[in-house]
Write an enzyme that holds these catalytic residues in place. Structure first.
Site, PDB file in Angstrom:
ATOM      1  N   ALA A 198       0.296 113.863  65.374  1.00 29.22           N
ATOM      2  CA  ALA A 198       0.567 115.094  65.979  1.00 29.22           C
ATOM      3  C   ALA A 198      -0.556 115.721  66.570  1.00 29.22           C
ATOM      4  CB  ALA A 198       1.297 116.086  64.698  1.00 29.22           C
ATOM      5  N   GLY A 233       2.070 111.326  62.751  1.00 33.97           N
ATOM      6  CA  GLY A 233       3.448 111.091  63.409  1.00 33.97           C
ATOM      7  C   GLY A 233       3.401 109.790  64.037  1.00 33.97           C
ATOM      8  N   GLU A 250       4.623 107.507  61.525  1.00 30.07           N
ATOM      9  CA  GLU A 250       5.814 107.769  61.465  1.00 30.07           C
ATOM     10  C   GLU A 250       6.768 107.271  62.481  1.00 30.07           C
ATOM     11  OE1 GLU A 250       4.459 112.045  60.463  1.00 30.07           O
ATOM     12  OE2 GLU A 250       5.525 111.917  58.783  1.00 30.07           O
ATOM     13  N   GLU A 300      -2.353 113.493  56.599  1.00 30.16           N
ATOM     14  CA  GLU A 300      -1.915 114.862  56.559  1.00 30.16           C
ATOM     15  C   GLU A 300      -2.456 115.667  55.458  1.00 30.16           C
ATOM     16  OE1 GLU A 300       0.099 112.290  57.453  1.00 30.16           O
ATOM     17  OE2 GLU A 300       1.395 112.846  59.247  1.00 30.16           O
TER      18      GLU A 300
HETATM   19  N1  COA Z   1      -4.405 115.707  67.861  1.00 30.91           N
HETATM   20  C1  COA Z   1      -4.977 116.245  69.160  1.00 30.91           C
HETATM   21  N2  COA Z   1      -6.108 115.541  69.774  1.00 30.91           N
HETATM   22  C2  COA Z   1      -6.490 114.245  69.101  1.00 30.91           C
HETATM   23  C3  COA Z   1      -5.637 113.850  68.057  1.00 30.91           C
HETATM   24  C4  COA Z   1      -4.826 114.430  67.573  1.00 30.91           C
HETATM   25  N3  COA Z   1      -3.976 114.007  66.463  1.00 30.91           N
HETATM   26  N4  COA Z   1      -6.359 112.481  67.623  1.00 30.91           N
HETATM   27  C5  COA Z   1      -7.321 112.516  68.642  1.00 30.91           C
HETATM   28  N5  COA Z   1      -7.422 113.528  69.408  1.00 30.91           N
HETATM   29  C6  COA Z   1      -8.237 113.866  70.784  1.00 30.91           C
HETATM   30  C7  COA Z   1      -9.593 114.166  70.115  1.00 30.91           C
HETATM   31  O1  COA Z   1      -9.603 115.712  70.116  1.00 30.91           O
HETATM   32  C8  COA Z   1     -10.663 113.887  71.256  1.00 30.91           C
HETATM   33  O2  COA Z   1     -10.279 114.690  72.335  1.00 30.91           O
HETATM   34  P1  COA Z   1     -11.483 115.128  73.160  1.00 30.91           P
HETATM   35  O3  COA Z   1     -12.225 113.986  73.800  1.00 30.91           O
HETATM   36  O4  COA Z   1     -10.900 116.254  74.271  1.00 30.91           O
HETATM   37  O5  COA Z   1     -12.749 115.927  72.350  1.00 30.91           O
HETATM   38  C9  COA Z   1      -9.820 112.547  71.886  1.00 30.91           C
HETATM   39  O6  COA Z   1      -8.391 112.481  71.330  1.00 30.91           O
HETATM   40  C10 COA Z   1     -10.511 111.132  71.476  1.00 30.91           C
HETATM   41  O7  COA Z   1     -10.646 111.402  69.931  1.00 30.91           O
HETATM   42  P2  COA Z   1     -11.926 111.262  69.017  1.00 30.91           P
HETATM   43  O8  COA Z   1     -11.882 111.980  67.924  1.00 30.91           O
HETATM   44  O9  COA Z   1     -13.087 111.653  69.931  1.00 30.91           O
HETATM   45  O10 COA Z   1     -12.166 109.641  68.821  1.00 30.91           O
HETATM   46  P3  COA Z   1     -12.793 108.750  67.724  1.00 30.91           P
HETATM   47  O11 COA Z   1     -12.762 107.410  68.125  1.00 30.91           O
HETATM   48  O12 COA Z   1     -14.011 109.535  67.328  1.00 30.91           O
HETATM   49  O13 COA Z   1     -11.954 109.143  66.466  1.00 30.91           O
HETATM   50  C11 COA Z   1      -9.840 109.341  65.278  1.00 30.91           C
HETATM   51  C12 COA Z   1     -10.508 108.492  66.380  1.00 30.91           C
HETATM   52  C13 COA Z   1      -8.340 108.642  65.406  1.00 30.91           C
HETATM   53  C14 COA Z   1     -10.126 108.679  63.949  1.00 30.91           C
HETATM   54  C15 COA Z   1      -9.923 110.966  65.320  1.00 30.91           C
HETATM   55  O14 COA Z   1      -9.464 111.257  66.720  1.00 30.91           O
HETATM   56  C16 COA Z   1      -8.954 111.461  64.450  1.00 30.91           C
HETATM   57  O15 COA Z   1      -9.116 111.448  63.207  1.00 30.91           O
HETATM   58  N6  COA Z   1      -7.838 112.092  64.944  1.00 30.91           N
HETATM   59  C17 COA Z   1      -6.891 112.658  64.191  1.00 30.91           C
HETATM   60  C18 COA Z   1      -5.899 111.773  63.283  1.00 30.91           C
HETATM   61  C19 COA Z   1      -4.946 112.545  62.451  1.00 30.91           C
HETATM   62  O16 COA Z   1      -5.432 113.233  61.421  1.00 30.91           O
HETATM   63  N7  COA Z   1      -3.672 112.311  62.538  1.00 30.91           N
HETATM   64  C20 COA Z   1      -2.724 113.124  61.978  1.00 30.91           C
HETATM   65  C21 COA Z   1      -2.286 114.443  62.642  1.00 30.91           C
HETATM   66  S1  COA Z   1      -1.015 115.352  61.638  1.00 30.91           S
END
Ligand code: COA
Length: 252
Positions: free
Chosen positions: A65, A110, A113, A133
């Site tokens: 999400a 999500g 999911e 989450e």
């Molecule tokens: N929601 C909104 N933005 C997200 C996102 C999410 N779930 N996951 C990644 N992004 C965005 C980041 O904020 C970043 O944006 P920016 O360049 O404007 O700062 C971009 O996508 C790239 O992500 P980044 O974190 O820089 O890549 P990474 O390779 O360092 O890490 C992940 C990848 C997937 C490990 C990390 O992005 C992450 O942990 N995301 C959240 C996952 C999560 O908790 N999902 C469940 C949500 S309930």
């Protein structure tokens, strides 16, 4: 407005590609509504017999999400959104055409999911799957607490959810969370090939088989009774008559 879902159709198989690669295809509200509209379109399209769902870019299927929207949305709004996504994912799960998730990288929250609502999942070697989450102080809200235990069992599901643990593609395969692991470059072709292999069978029978298998996971339905009813709908159908006659005449 940017095109959040790219739709392509090839030999009866539609591919829906979530297209927000700079945000790892995160499920913003706009993305959810775009996915719902695109899915409904291909579900109703009679020329489409199977659906593949994937993400844009080489890094993510869907990273969950959209966390950036979390603090600006009220509790009532979020509960409404959860209900909307539950309905959408149930629509995907109950689609009478095979739906294949092509997990081309991160499938978190999500994203996983969504993949679990699909009938079959395949993953690229770089895929990472998880329901993180609880690390954000919430629980999975798009069906993850229900579908993950149904797929991998209660203990493994709880371990993943309670620890916000992530698994790689091979671990996911060993748990039965994905069926195939392939190099990223081969993933979409494999999904299309799997779909084409299914399209050799009878469309009504495929539809009834999906409903019968889904009945097993519905607490309100006696799956065995449902199977008999669905079997009855196939027996005597045009497809059944043609295919059985062809077999008896030794036709291909
Ligand atoms: N929601 C909104 N933005 C997200 C996102 C999410 N779930 N996951 C990644 N992004 C965005 C980041 O904020 C970043 O944006 P920016 O360049 O404007 O700062 C971009 O996508 C790239 O992500 P980044 O974190 O820089 O890549 P990474 O390779 O360092 O890490 C992940 C990848 C997937 C490990 C990390 O992005 C992450 O942990 N995301 C959240 C996952 C999560 O908790 N999902 C469940 C949500 S309930």
């Amino acid at each position: 407005m940017e095109n959040l879902i790219l739709t392509s159709i090839e030999n009866g198989v539609a591919t829906l590609c979530l297209n927000r690669p700079d945000k790892l295809n995160a499920l913003s509200r706009a993305m959810i509504y775009a996915l719902a509209a695109a899915f409904e379109k291909v579900e109703e399209d009679k020329s489409v017999q199977a659906i593949v769902i994937t993400g844009s870019g080489e890094k993510a299927f869907v990273a969950g999400a959209d966390i950036a929207e979390f603090l600006s949305i009220s509790k009532d709004e979020v509960l409404g959104l959860c209900a909307y996504v539950h309905d959408l994912f149930a629509q995907i799960e109950n689609c009478t055409k095979p739906v294949i998730a092509c997990i081309n990288g991160f499938a978190l929250g999500g994203g996983l999911e969504l993949a679990m609502a699909c009938h079959i999942r395949l993953a690229s070697e770089n895929a990472v799957l998880g329901l993180p989450e609880t690390s954000l102080g919430i629980i999975p809200g798009y069906g993850g607490t229900q579908r993950l235990p149904a797929i991998v069992g209660k203990a493994k599901a709880l371990e993943m959810i309670l620890s916000a643990g992530k698994v790689n593609a091979l671990e996911a395969k060993n748990m039965g969370l994905v069926s195939y692991v392939l190099p990223l470059a081969d993933l979409h072709q494999k999904a299309l090939a799997l779909a084409q292999n299914m399209l050799k069978t009878d469309a009504l029978a495929r539809s009834e088989a999906i409903q019968a298998v889904n009945a097993h996971f519905d607490k309100h339905i006696n799956g065995f009774q449902r199977e008999i009813a669905l079997f009855g709908e196939c027996f005597g159908s045009d497809g059944f008559t043609q295919r059985v006659t062809a077999f008896l005449h030794k036709e291909k």
